[in-house]
Design a protein around this motif. Structure first.
Motif, PDB file in Angstrom:
ATOM      1  N   UNK A 182      63.897  24.911  71.975  1.00  0.00           N
ATOM      2  CA  UNK A 182      63.253  23.592  72.032  1.00  0.00           C
ATOM      3  C   UNK A 182      63.258  22.927  70.653  1.00  0.00           C
ATOM      4  N   UNK A 183      64.435  22.495  70.255  1.00  0.00           N
ATOM      5  CA  UNK A 183      64.618  21.752  69.007  1.00  0.00           C
ATOM      6  C   UNK A 183      65.746  20.758  69.213  1.00  0.00           C
ATOM      7  N   UNK A 202      67.038  22.698  74.181  1.00  0.00           N
ATOM      8  CA  UNK A 202      67.074  21.699  73.127  1.00  0.00           C
ATOM      9  C   UNK A 202      67.882  20.473  73.492  1.00  0.00           C
ATOM     10  N   UNK A 203      68.180  19.683  72.462  1.00  0.00           N
ATOM     11  CA  UNK A 203      68.871  18.410  72.671  1.00  0.00           C
ATOM     12  C   UNK A 203      69.753  18.121  71.465  1.00  0.00           C
ATOM     13  N   UNK A 204      70.856  17.464  71.720  1.00  0.00           N
ATOM     14  CA  UNK A 204      71.754  16.996  70.660  1.00  0.00           C
ATOM     15  C   UNK A 204      71.977  15.514  70.878  1.00  0.00           C
ATOM     16  N   UNK A 205      71.756  14.727  69.852  1.00  0.00           N
ATOM     17  CA  UNK A 205      71.968  13.291  69.956  1.00  0.00           C
ATOM     18  C   UNK A 205      72.687  12.802  68.709  1.00  0.00           C
ATOM     19  N   UNK A 252      61.638  18.357  70.297  1.00  0.00           N
ATOM     20  CA  UNK A 252      62.549  17.707  71.237  1.00  0.00           C
ATOM     21  C   UNK A 252      61.905  16.395  71.677  1.00  0.00           C
ATOM     22  N   UNK A 253      62.687  15.490  72.269  1.00  0.00           N
ATOM     23  CA  UNK A 253      62.080  14.268  72.810  1.00  0.00           C
ATOM     24  C   UNK A 253      60.963  14.605  73.797  1.00  0.00           C
TER      25      UNK A 253
END
Length: 239
Positions: free
Chosen positions: A109-110, A57-60, A47-48
């Protein structure tokens, strides 16, 4: 009459082709009339830095237009050494839209990065990108589930988007470029599959438009996005 003799509440011809990339964990080529966008989702097990240790986690997203996706060649943004304001605004919109349909804690955490590249533009590139990007994202999360990396599905709902506008006094769904360029008002609607509002971008090009006209645009958008979500589900079922 509208281009291609469409009804005022009719979407352009729609195609969602999945699995177009042999390398991306999720991919979709969306064609909305003359607008074609290639969407590819990539899984990053990091992750950032600012999100490390938060347990989610994160989606961008990243967005770009090929130099000859329009009638005249555009210069590549990489050649100027920086992204334009429009590009940055659109990719942030796509990312916000996608995150609205994801439980980030269940993602772990991805990070999932969705690249949206416009191959051909005829209006509504950002809305087509959102609709196609969700399919790519859905396929990437399904990959994680199939591989046993995730125990619980992080996707909470479909996310899709469509443009609407007022052209020659009439409210219309899913504008092509010739309509968008002549619109008295135009709007981009991003909704969930359940009909919840994620984001609305609306503006008058000259005279203000009335609230009842906006309500008509919203009604058109809900109809169109309902059809887009059904097409998303159908496309994924072909996996």
């Amino acid at each position: 009459m509208r281009p291609n003799n469409r009804a005022l509440d009719e979407l352009r011809s729609l195609s969602l082709e999945i699995g177009v990339s042999p390398y991306a964990e999720g991919s979709c080529l969306i064609k909305c009339g003359g607008t074609h966008v290639l969407c590819m989702a990539s899984i990053d097990e990091n992750v950032p830095r600012w999100m490390k240790g938060r347990g989610k986690g994160w989606v961008t997203a990243e967005y770009g237009m090929l130099p000859r996706s329009t009638h005249t060649r555009m210069r590549r943004e990489a050649a100027s050494g920086r992204q334009g304001g429009r590009t940055m605004e659109i990719q942030r919109l796509i990312a916000r839209a996608l995150r609205a349909g994801v439980d980030l804690k269940k993602l772990g955490e991805r990070q999932i990065v969705v690249d949206c590249d416009v191959l051909q533009a005829d209006g509504g590139t950002r809305t087509a990108a959102i609709t196609g990007a969700w399919v790519a994202l859905r396929l990437a999360t399904q990959y994680l589930l199939d591989e046993g990396v995730l125990e619980h599905d992080p996707i909470t709902d479909n996310v899709a988007a469509v443009s609407c506008g007022i052209v020659k006094g009439s409210c219309r769904l899913d504008l092509e470029y010739v309509e968008d360029s002549a619109a008295q008002a135009d709007a981009n609607f991003v909704l969930s599959g359940a009909g919840g509002i994620i984001e609305v971008q609306a503006s008058a090009e000259g005279e203000p438009f009335a609230s009842d006209q906006f309500e008509t645009l919203m009604t058109l958008a809900k109809k169109g996005i309902g059809e887009l979500c059904a097409a998303q589900i159908m496309a994924i079922s072909k996996k």
